[in-house]
Motif scaffolding. Structure first.
Motif, PDB file in Angstrom:
ATOM      1  N   ASN A 109      -7.263  17.705  -0.962  1.00  0.00           N
ATOM      2  CA  ASN A 109      -6.088  16.984  -1.449  1.00  0.00           C
ATOM      3  C   ASN A 109      -4.785  17.415  -0.792  1.00  0.00           C
ATOM      4  O   ASN A 109      -3.762  16.781  -1.009  1.00  0.00           O
ATOM      5  N   GLN A 110      -4.793  18.488  -0.024  1.00  0.00           N
ATOM      6  CA  GLN A 110      -3.562  18.989   0.561  1.00  0.00           C
ATOM      7  C   GLN A 110      -3.841  19.479   1.971  1.00  0.00           C
ATOM      8  O   GLN A 110      -4.841  20.155   2.223  1.00  0.00           O
ATOM      9  N   PRO A 111      -2.959  19.147   2.918  1.00  0.00           N
ATOM     10  CA  PRO A 111      -3.179  19.586   4.308  1.00  0.00           C
ATOM     11  C   PRO A 111      -2.968  21.082   4.458  1.00  0.00           C
ATOM     12  O   PRO A 111      -2.593  21.783   3.526  1.00  0.00           O
ATOM     13  N   VAL A 169       8.696  21.093   9.070  1.00  0.00           N
ATOM     14  CA  VAL A 169       7.668  21.978   9.609  1.00  0.00           C
ATOM     15  C   VAL A 169       6.990  21.317  10.795  1.00  0.00           C
ATOM     16  O   VAL A 169       6.490  20.184  10.688  1.00  0.00           O
ATOM     17  N   TYR A 170       6.967  22.023  11.924  1.00  0.00           N
ATOM     18  CA  TYR A 170       6.161  21.637  13.079  1.00  0.00           C
ATOM     19  C   TYR A 170       4.829  22.379  12.968  1.00  0.00           C
ATOM     20  O   TYR A 170       4.791  23.612  12.961  1.00  0.00           O
ATOM     21  N   LYS A 171       3.747  21.642  12.861  1.00  0.00           N
ATOM     22  CA  LYS A 171       2.445  22.244  12.591  1.00  0.00           C
ATOM     23  C   LYS A 171       1.891  23.017  13.773  1.00  0.00           C
ATOM     24  O   LYS A 171       1.006  23.864  13.610  1.00  0.00           O
ATOM     25  N   THR A 172       2.381  22.745  14.950  1.00  0.00           N
ATOM     26  CA  THR A 172       1.943  23.472  16.142  1.00  0.00           C
ATOM     27  C   THR A 172       3.093  24.307  16.686  1.00  0.00           C
ATOM     28  O   THR A 172       4.263  24.060  16.374  1.00  0.00           O
ATOM     29  N   GLY A 173       2.782  25.297  17.465  1.00  0.00           N
ATOM     30  CA  GLY A 173       3.819  26.144  18.025  1.00  0.00           C
ATOM     31  C   GLY A 173       4.626  25.440  19.100  1.00  0.00           C
ATOM     32  O   GLY A 173       4.418  24.266  19.419  1.00  0.00           O
ATOM     33  N   THR A 210       5.156  16.807  12.762  1.00  0.00           N
ATOM     34  CA  THR A 210       6.057  17.312  11.724  1.00  0.00           C
ATOM     35  C   THR A 210       5.641  16.839  10.340  1.00  0.00           C
ATOM     36  O   THR A 210       5.054  15.763  10.176  1.00  0.00           O
ATOM     37  N   GLU A 211       5.970  17.649   9.349  1.00  0.00           N
ATOM     38  CA  GLU A 211       5.780  17.333   7.941  1.00  0.00           C
ATOM     39  C   GLU A 211       6.923  17.959   7.143  1.00  0.00           C
ATOM     40  O   GLU A 211       7.606  18.863   7.640  1.00  0.00           O
ATOM     41  N   ILE A 212       7.105  17.499   5.923  1.00  0.00           N
ATOM     42  CA  ILE A 212       8.141  18.041   5.038  1.00  0.00           C
ATOM     43  C   ILE A 212       7.446  18.832   3.936  1.00  0.00           C
ATOM     44  O   ILE A 212       6.606  18.286   3.206  1.00  0.00           O
ATOM     45  N   TRP A 213       7.811  20.112   3.815  1.00  0.00           N
ATOM     46  CA  TRP A 213       7.212  21.002   2.829  1.00  0.00           C
ATOM     47  C   TRP A 213       8.307  21.650   1.992  1.00  0.00           C
ATOM     48  O   TRP A 213       9.454  21.755   2.416  1.00  0.00           O
ATOM     49  N   PHE A 214       7.899  22.104   0.811  1.00  0.00           N
ATOM     50  CA  PHE A 214       8.805  22.820  -0.088  1.00  0.00           C
ATOM     51  C   PHE A 214       8.314  24.255  -0.235  1.00  0.00           C
ATOM     52  O   PHE A 214       7.158  24.504  -0.573  1.00  0.00           O
ATOM     53  N   LEU A 215       9.210  25.198   0.021  1.00  0.00           N
ATOM     54  CA  LEU A 215       8.921  26.625  -0.123  1.00  0.00           C
ATOM     55  C   LEU A 215       9.624  27.122  -1.375  1.00  0.00           C
ATOM     56  O   LEU A 215      10.855  27.128  -1.445  1.00  0.00           O
ATOM     57  N   THR A 259       6.008  15.347   1.851  1.00  0.00           N
ATOM     58  CA  THR A 259       5.784  14.059   2.506  1.00  0.00           C
ATOM     59  C   THR A 259       5.390  14.270   3.967  1.00  0.00           C
ATOM     60  O   THR A 259       5.529  15.365   4.519  1.00  0.00           O
ATOM     61  N   ASP A 260       4.919  13.197   4.571  1.00  0.00           N
ATOM     62  CA  ASP A 260       4.558  13.222   5.994  1.00  0.00           C
ATOM     63  C   ASP A 260       5.760  13.010   6.900  1.00  0.00           C
ATOM     64  O   ASP A 260       5.764  13.485   8.035  1.00  0.00           O
ATOM     65  N   THR A 261       6.753  12.270   6.422  1.00  0.00           N
ATOM     66  CA  THR A 261       7.895  11.911   7.260  1.00  0.00           C
ATOM     67  C   THR A 261       9.199  12.250   6.552  1.00  0.00           C
ATOM     68  O   THR A 261       9.248  12.400   5.320  1.00  0.00           O
ATOM     69  N   PHE A 262      10.250  12.336   7.336  1.00  0.00           N
ATOM     70  CA  PHE A 262      11.577  12.588   6.781  1.00  0.00           C
ATOM     71  C   PHE A 262      12.059  11.395   5.973  1.00  0.00           C
ATOM     72  O   PHE A 262      12.734  11.569   4.945  1.00  0.00           O
TER      73      PHE A 262
END
Length: 247
Positions: free
Chosen positions: A83-85, A111-115, A123-128, A138-141
């Protein structure tokens, strides 16, 4: 400014993020409520300017030479599920930029998932949160910007997308201004669930009550005579106009 940022960080901004910064260099909107003649600041919607779009692990918390860094807190035990990447990494496997400081309640990150060199499509949007746990948004801005507007920038609204939810105080504000938005379980149900279903057979169902007979006094015989049981009855003497009535 956008080209300089991309060259400096060796990252390509997503197209929707780039269009946003071409329209406005950051965004910050606040609103307040008035309770008992007091103005209380409540909502806050913010997107950092491009100059404040800094990489997360570059901000030093401790000045000691051997102080731990965010990369030292990396925990690989919680990986991707169905359910979560896959969650971001504080080390070189991910490149993280701060979009919104959330008034100290956490950080919304691009977040850029690769270096590096980082591509725009990764890119993805995450909450820390404040405990340094990641939560996918979300997947997009563009999708995140819509969430920001939909939730009116209410305090701690990002915690509605976590497993432990928002605080009781924030829940009161949500129940006042965005009750359906907060209760995400209701949104997943059918539309008919919002309609009050009235069952007349149950509402107007008569209850079988046991009638208790009222206690009646003893029947008194006419003429003022004493009955078989009970006190003697009273009689009125005849009177003429002007004469008092004796009892």
């Amino acid at each position: 400014m956008i080209s300089s940022w991309e060259q400096k960080n060796n990252c390509m901004l997503p197209e929707d993020v780039k269009n946003f910064y071409l329209m406005t260099n950051g965004f910050h909107m606040t609103w307040s409520v008035k309770l008992d003649e007091h103005t209380i600041p409540l909502g806050s919607m913010a997107i950092n300017s491009i100059s404040k779009l800094t990489q997360l692990n570059q901000s030093s918390v401790y000045s000691l030479p051997n102080a731990p860094t965010l990369a030292d807190l990396e925990d690989d035990t919680l990986e991707a599920s169905e359910n979560q990447p896959e969650k971001p990494h504080f080390d070189s496997r991910s490149v993280i930029f701060e979009l919104d400081p959330c008034n100290g309640n956490g950080k919304v990150c691009l977040v850029y998932k690769t270096g590096k060199p980082a591509l725009a499509q990764d890119t993805e949007i995450w909450f820390l949160d404040r405990a340094l746990y990641w939560h996918f948004l979300t997947d997009t801005f563009t999708a995140y910007y819509r969430l920001l507007i939909t939730h009116l920038g209410l305090p701690q609204w990002q915690y509605a997308f976590t497993s432990y939810g928002i605080s009781p105080q924030a829940k009161q504000w949500f129940n006042m201004y965005k009750p359906i938005t907060y209760n995400t379980n209701l949104l997943a149900e059918e539309t008919n669930s919002f309609v009050n279903k009235l069952d007349p057979s149950r509402v107007f169902k008569s209850k079988n009550k046991t009638l208790i007979p009222k206690k009646k006094g003893p029947v008194q015989p006419p003429g003022g005579q004493k009955g078989p049981s009970g006190p003697p009855s009273t009689s009125k003497s005849s009177s003429s106009p002007g004469n008092p009535v004796r009892k």
